[in-house]
Design a protein around this motif. Structure first.
Motif, PDB file in Angstrom:
ATOM      1  N   ALA A 107      19.687  61.999 -12.128  1.00 42.90           N
ATOM      2  CA  ALA A 107      18.562  61.356 -12.802  1.00 42.90           C
ATOM      3  C   ALA A 107      18.658  61.474 -14.318  1.00 42.90           C
ATOM      4  O   ALA A 107      18.272  60.544 -15.036  1.00 42.90           O
ATOM      5  N   VAL A 108      19.163  62.593 -14.825  1.00 38.88           N
ATOM      6  CA  VAL A 108      19.249  62.788 -16.275  1.00 38.88           C
ATOM      7  C   VAL A 108      20.254  61.812 -16.886  1.00 38.88           C
ATOM      8  O   VAL A 108      19.988  61.169 -17.904  1.00 38.88           O
ATOM      9  N   LEU A 109      21.417  61.699 -16.249  1.00 35.33           N
ATOM     10  CA  LEU A 109      22.442  60.787 -16.743  1.00 35.33           C
ATOM     11  C   LEU A 109      22.188  59.349 -16.299  1.00 35.33           C
ATOM     12  O   LEU A 109      22.813  58.420 -16.822  1.00 35.33           O
ATOM     13  N   ASP A 110      21.279  59.178 -15.317  1.00 40.21           N
ATOM     14  CA  ASP A 110      21.022  57.869 -14.710  1.00 40.21           C
ATOM     15  C   ASP A 110      22.333  57.256 -14.214  1.00 40.21           C
ATOM     16  O   ASP A 110      22.667  56.108 -14.511  1.00 40.21           O
ATOM     17  N   ARG A 111      23.061  58.060 -13.431  1.00 46.32           N
ATOM     18  CA  ARG A 111      24.339  57.610 -12.883  1.00 46.32           C
ATOM     19  C   ARG A 111      24.433  57.942 -11.403  1.00 46.32           C
ATOM     20  O   ARG A 111      23.855  58.925 -10.935  1.00 46.32           O
ATOM     21  N   LEU A 112      25.176  57.121 -10.686  1.00 43.00           N
ATOM     22  CA  LEU A 112      25.552  57.405  -9.311  1.00 43.00           C
ATOM     23  C   LEU A 112      26.922  58.053  -9.334  1.00 43.00           C
ATOM     24  O   LEU A 112      27.859  57.530  -9.951  1.00 43.00           O
ATOM     25  N   LEU A 113      27.052  59.200  -8.680  1.00 44.25           N
ATOM     26  CA  LEU A 113      28.286  59.973  -8.739  1.00 44.25           C
ATOM     27  C   LEU A 113      28.842  60.212  -7.344  1.00 44.25           C
ATOM     28  O   LEU A 113      28.090  60.371  -6.376  1.00 44.25           O
ATOM     29  N   ALA A 114      30.169  60.226  -7.256  1.00 41.54           N
ATOM     30  CA  ALA A 114      30.868  60.548  -6.015  1.00 41.54           C
ATOM     31  C   ALA A 114      31.717  61.782  -6.258  1.00 41.54           C
ATOM     32  O   ALA A 114      32.325  61.940  -7.331  1.00 41.54           O
ATOM     33  N   PHE A 115      31.788  62.667  -5.269  1.00 42.01           N
ATOM     34  CA  PHE A 115      32.605  63.873  -5.360  1.00 42.01           C
ATOM     35  C   PHE A 115      33.494  63.959  -4.130  1.00 42.01           C
ATOM     36  O   PHE A 115      33.038  63.769  -2.994  1.00 42.01           O
ATOM     37  N   TYR A 116      34.758  64.274  -4.360  1.00 41.12           N
ATOM     38  CA  TYR A 116      35.746  64.376  -3.297  1.00 41.12           C
ATOM     39  C   TYR A 116      36.216  65.823  -3.178  1.00 41.12           C
ATOM     40  O   TYR A 116      36.844  66.349  -4.099  1.00 41.12           O
ATOM     41  N   PRO A 117      35.914  66.497  -2.051  1.00 43.02           N
ATOM     42  CA  PRO A 117      36.386  67.877  -1.882  1.00 43.02           C
ATOM     43  C   PRO A 117      37.909  67.931  -1.826  1.00 43.02           C
ATOM     44  O   PRO A 117      38.561  67.032  -1.298  1.00 43.02           O
ATOM     45  N   GLY A 118      38.485  69.002  -2.384  1.00 41.11           N
ATOM     46  CA  GLY A 118      39.927  69.153  -2.389  1.00 41.11           C
ATOM     47  C   GLY A 118      40.336  70.565  -2.720  1.00 41.11           C
ATOM     48  O   GLY A 118      39.492  71.475  -2.806  1.00 41.11           O
ATOM     49  N   PRO A 119      41.613  70.799  -2.957  1.00 35.22           N
ATOM     50  CA  PRO A 119      42.115  72.168  -3.175  1.00 35.22           C
ATOM     51  C   PRO A 119      41.618  72.804  -4.460  1.00 35.22           C
ATOM     52  O   PRO A 119      41.594  74.030  -4.578  1.00 35.22           O
ATOM     53  N   ALA A 120      41.209  71.997  -5.435  1.00 34.01           N
ATOM     54  CA  ALA A 120      40.739  72.539  -6.708  1.00 34.01           C
ATOM     55  C   ALA A 120      39.223  72.499  -6.827  1.00 34.01           C
ATOM     56  O   ALA A 120      38.672  72.717  -7.901  1.00 34.01           O
ATOM     57  N   GLY A 121      38.534  72.225  -5.740  1.00 33.17           N
ATOM     58  CA  GLY A 121      37.077  72.096  -5.776  1.00 33.17           C
ATOM     59  C   GLY A 121      36.660  70.683  -5.461  1.00 33.17           C
ATOM     60  O   GLY A 121      37.085  70.115  -4.448  1.00 33.17           O
ATOM     61  N   ALA A 122      35.846  70.086  -6.320  1.00 32.80           N
ATOM     62  CA  ALA A 122      35.362  68.722  -6.105  1.00 32.80           C
ATOM     63  C   ALA A 122      35.727  67.862  -7.314  1.00 32.80           C
ATOM     64  O   ALA A 122      35.432  68.224  -8.450  1.00 32.80           O
ATOM     65  N   THR A 123      36.371  66.729  -7.047  1.00 29.53           N
ATOM     66  CA  THR A 123      36.717  65.779  -8.097  1.00 29.53           C
ATOM     67  C   THR A 123      35.593  64.773  -8.248  1.00 29.53           C
ATOM     68  O   THR A 123      35.135  64.180  -7.269  1.00 29.53           O
ATOM     69  N   GLU A 124      35.134  64.570  -9.482  1.00 32.77           N
ATOM     70  CA  GLU A 124      33.978  63.706  -9.757  1.00 32.77           C
ATOM     71  C   GLU A 124      34.426  62.311 -10.161  1.00 32.77           C
ATOM     72  O   GLU A 124      35.410  62.124 -10.880  1.00 32.77           O
ATOM     73  N   SER A 125      33.674  61.325  -9.685  1.00 31.39           N
ATOM     74  CA  SER A 125      33.929  59.940 -10.068  1.00 31.39           C
ATOM     75  C   SER A 125      32.595  59.214 -10.168  1.00 31.39           C
ATOM     76  O   SER A 125      31.704  59.423  -9.334  1.00 31.39           O
ATOM     77  N   GLU A 126      32.440  58.370 -11.173  1.00 28.17           N
ATOM     78  CA  GLU A 126      31.214  57.586 -11.305  1.00 28.17           C
ATOM     79  C   GLU A 126      31.284  56.362 -10.405  1.00 28.17           C
ATOM     80  O   GLU A 126      32.343  55.738 -10.252  1.00 28.17           O
ATOM     81  N   VAL A 127      30.155  56.009  -9.800  1.00 27.63           N
ATOM     82  CA  VAL A 127      30.086  54.870  -8.882  1.00 27.63           C
ATOM     83  C   VAL A 127      29.368  53.721  -9.574  1.00 27.63           C
ATOM     84  O   VAL A 127      28.258  53.895 -10.096  1.00 27.63           O
ATOM     85  N   ASP A 128      29.970  52.563  -9.558  1.00 28.53           N
ATOM     86  CA  ASP A 128      29.359  51.375 -10.133  1.00 28.53           C
ATOM     87  C   ASP A 128      28.116  50.979  -9.336  1.00 28.53           C
ATOM     88  O   ASP A 128      28.138  50.977  -8.102  1.00 28.53           O
TER      89      ASP A 128
END
Length: 215
Positions: A107-128
């Motif tokens: 809500a603060v960034l007003d963005r939709l975000l996706a996270f992919y679990p993996g060996p280094a934790g979670a990789t973040e990606s913004e969703v259009d």
């Protein structure tokens, strides 16, 4: 050689010193109170961080606008929609490169975000926003999602997509569990077994989304 007898009390003390200290209980991030296992969590929406919470602080920050809205209590509901499905087309529309993803709205960034679990934790990606609407615009779980504190957790297996609305701390629990057992490119057999067990537990815990629901 000088020798000295150690009393029974002294022997017990030496044994305790050799043994690892018991783990200290986690503490509430706000009031410092010791917490039992299974305690609640708060989201610090400004720092995008989770904090452990006692029952009293959790109840306090359930109130809208408490502390200027900086902290929000993570709900404990896990929901499915028996009448709704997510097809594999959503994977390509959202551009998800792996088999498991969780999505939420910041809500603060007003963005939709996706996270992919993996060996280094979670990789973040913004969703259009347009991609979100095309993939999940008709999804009732997505419409019921509370910003910052809940996520859609999806897993694609053999042409089928499992979709749950979950507390955000559940997603980070999964990230931690997978990180400990991940091997190779796709996680390996141990990570896949962990995913099977985790989603099996969610299936047992989940309740159907009510016919009329508001976020």
């Amino acid at each position: 050689m000088n020798t000295r007898r150690v009393s029974r009390d002294g022997t017990a003390l030496l044994r305790r010193l050799r043994e690892p200290a018991p783990p200290r209980p986690e503490q509430c991030g706000l009031c410092g109170r010791d917490l039992p296992p299974g305690h609640r969590h708060l989201v610090d929406v400004e720092d995008r961080a989770l904090a452990c919470s006692c029952t009293a602080c959790g109840l306090l920050f359930e109130q809208p606008g408490a502390a200027g809205g900086r902290y929000r209590t993570v709900p404990d509901r896990v929901l499915t929609d028996p009448d709704g499905t997510v097809d594999e087309r959503a994977w390509s529309v959202l551009g998800v490169p792996v088999g498991t993803v969780f999505l939420f709205r910041n809500a603060v960034l007003d963005r939709l975000l996706a996270f992919y679990p993996g060996p280094a934790g979670a990789t973040e990606s913004e969703v259009d926003q347009e991609a979100w609407q095309r993939a999940l615009g008709a999804n009732r779980l997505a419409a019921a999602l509370e910003p910052d504190v809940e996520a859609l957790l999806l897993r694609r297996t053999e042409g089928r997509v499992s979709c749950f609305l979950v507390p955000i701390d559940v997603c980070y629990e999964l990230v931690g569990r997978l990180r400990r057992c991940w091997h190779g490119f796709d996680g390996g057999a141990e990570a896949q077994a962990e995913l099977d067990a985790f989603f099996g537990q969610l299936t047992v815990r989940a309740r159907p989304l009510p016919t009329a629901v508001t976020a």
